[in-house]
Design a protein around this motif. Structure first.
Motif, PDB file in Angstrom:
ATOM      1  N   LEU A 222       0.863  -1.175   0.000  1.00  0.00           N
ATOM      2  CA  LEU A 222       0.000   0.000   0.000  1.00  0.00           C
ATOM      3  C   LEU A 222       0.904   1.230   0.000  1.00  0.00           C
ATOM      4  CD1 LEU A 222      -2.550  -1.106   2.781  1.00  0.00           C
ATOM      5  CD2 LEU A 222      -2.754  -1.396   0.295  1.00  0.00           C
ATOM      6  N   ALA A 223       0.607   2.184  -0.861  1.00  0.00           N
ATOM      7  CA  ALA A 223       1.463   3.365  -0.972  1.00  0.00           C
ATOM      8  C   ALA A 223       0.604   4.617  -1.063  1.00  0.00           C
ATOM      9  CB  ALA A 223       2.357   3.268  -2.204  1.00  0.00           C
ATOM     10  N   SER A 224       1.068   5.681  -0.404  1.00  0.00           N
ATOM     11  CA  SER A 224       0.377   6.962  -0.513  1.00  0.00           C
ATOM     12  C   SER A 224       0.367   7.393  -1.980  1.00  0.00           C
ATOM     13  CB  SER A 224       1.076   8.010   0.349  1.00  0.00           C
ATOM     14  OG  SER A 224       2.439   8.108   0.003  1.00  0.00           O
ATOM     15  N   GLY A 225      -0.575   8.263  -2.329  1.00  0.00           N
ATOM     16  CA  GLY A 225      -0.704   8.703  -3.715  1.00  0.00           C
ATOM     17  C   GLY A 225       0.597   9.244  -4.267  1.00  0.00           C
ATOM     18  N   SER A 226       1.335   9.967  -3.419  1.00  0.00           N
ATOM     19  CA  SER A 226       2.601  10.561  -3.856  1.00  0.00           C
ATOM     20  C   SER A 226       3.602   9.499  -4.272  1.00  0.00           C
ATOM     21  CB  SER A 226       3.182  11.403  -2.714  1.00  0.00           C
ATOM     22  OG  SER A 226       3.302  10.616  -1.525  1.00  0.00           O
TER      23      SER A 226
END
Length: 299
Positions: A222-226
């Motif tokens: 899971l990764a932040s949008g950035s």
DNA sequence: ATGGCAGGAGCATCCTGA
């Protein structure tokens, strides 16, 4: 920057596979789960071999069960072991470690199994996920949560949804707890890249489940949008789940037993460099725009 | 409904996994 996550199901058993895998895949950051040994034993087992390959290690282990680590050769700062205000069963277990690697806050997590729906362990799982959510929410914007989440995000992520009715890993409450991370802006980078593919990361050892491709997708990045916007590629390393040799070769008299696989496969994401040069000194030419998105848009 | 397989602790068999 290449990031991988792998539930190795005993790092001691997996050493003959882990080291060649590092040499072949050459990940910059590796999140490991189910080490099944204590910190000192991890260092004795792998410290020298990892240092030789340029990796630093943040290890949060315990004897027998659980245990997580982050290996990095792009920096390893502000290591935090465990979850602040996290629940225990009854004591806190070694299921989370975080560090900042190449400008990204990386969490390696081994979410509790849950055992039976509505059991004490199931409630512990949901509380633990809430504590993890709070830690991520309080942290920096550039973040990745990598590991064995013990939740199949959707029915498409299990081989036969009917077989899991009434069991853990697929309940609305568990998926709701996972949804809290999406509410924070995190993306599931493998599903984003392969919206309709049948993708699994875990196959039971029994009944030739891997050979039949009857598995579950429960290991996530899971990764932040950035960070997710920098993803060039995302995939599951099925090769690492295969058995090394034929049964005939393994059972020959006197022949050393071929190292078997974990029941989980590694998951990878390749990230473009950060637009502002977070992972190294990047000086733009004088005429280059200093703001806006990276010119190297992900394909 | 149960077992199948694998690993750890530790020496008989039980616990955990999902």
């Amino acid at each position: 920057m290449r990031v991988a996550t792998w539930n190795v199901n005993s790092v001691k058993q997996r050493v003959p596979r882990l080291l060649p895998w590092l040499d072949e895949r050459r990940p910059d950051v590796v999140c490991l789960q189910e080490l099944k040994l204590a910190d000192a034993a991890f260092d004795d087992l792998l410290g020298e071999e990892l240092a030789r390959r340029g990796y630093e290690a943040a290890v949060h282990g315990q004897t027998q069960w659980n245990g997580v680590a982050i290996l990095s050769r792009v920096g390893l700062e502000d290591v935090v072991k465990g979850l602040a205000d996290g629940p225990g069963f009854p004591d806190q277990e070694a299921r989370a470690v975080a560090a900042t690697c190449g400008g990204v806050r990386v969490h390696s997590v081994y979410v509790p199994n849950g055992r039976e729906v509505d059991s004490d362990h199931y409630r512990y799982k949901l509380e633990w996920l809430k504590a993890l959510r709070d830690v991520v929410a309080a942290g920096p914007e550039d973040v990745m949560v990598c590991g064995d989440v013990n939740i199949a995000p959707a029915d498409a992520d299990v081989y036969e949804p009917g077989a899991f009715e009434g069991h853990t890993h697929v309940t609305a409450a568990e998926r709701g707890a996972l949804g809290e991370f999406h509410a924070l802006g995190l993306r599931d980078v493998v599903r984003d890249r392969w919206p309709t593919e049948r993708i699994f990361t875990y196959w039971d050892y029994r009944a030739a489940m891997f050979q039949q491709n009857l598995g579950m997708r429960i290991d996530l990045i899971l990764a932040s949008g950035s960070v997710a916007a920098r993803a060039k590629a995302a995939w599951v390393d099925r090769q690492a789940r295969k058995s090394a040799g034929s049964k005939a070769a393994a059972s020959k008299d006197g022949a050393p037993k071929v190292a078997g696989p974990s029941d989980h496969a590694p998951v990878f994401v390749d990230l473009d460099e950060a637009p502002d040069g977070d992972i190294g000194p990047v000086v733009p030419p004088p005429s280059a725009p200093r703001s806006g998105k990276s010119v190297r848009a992900p394909r």
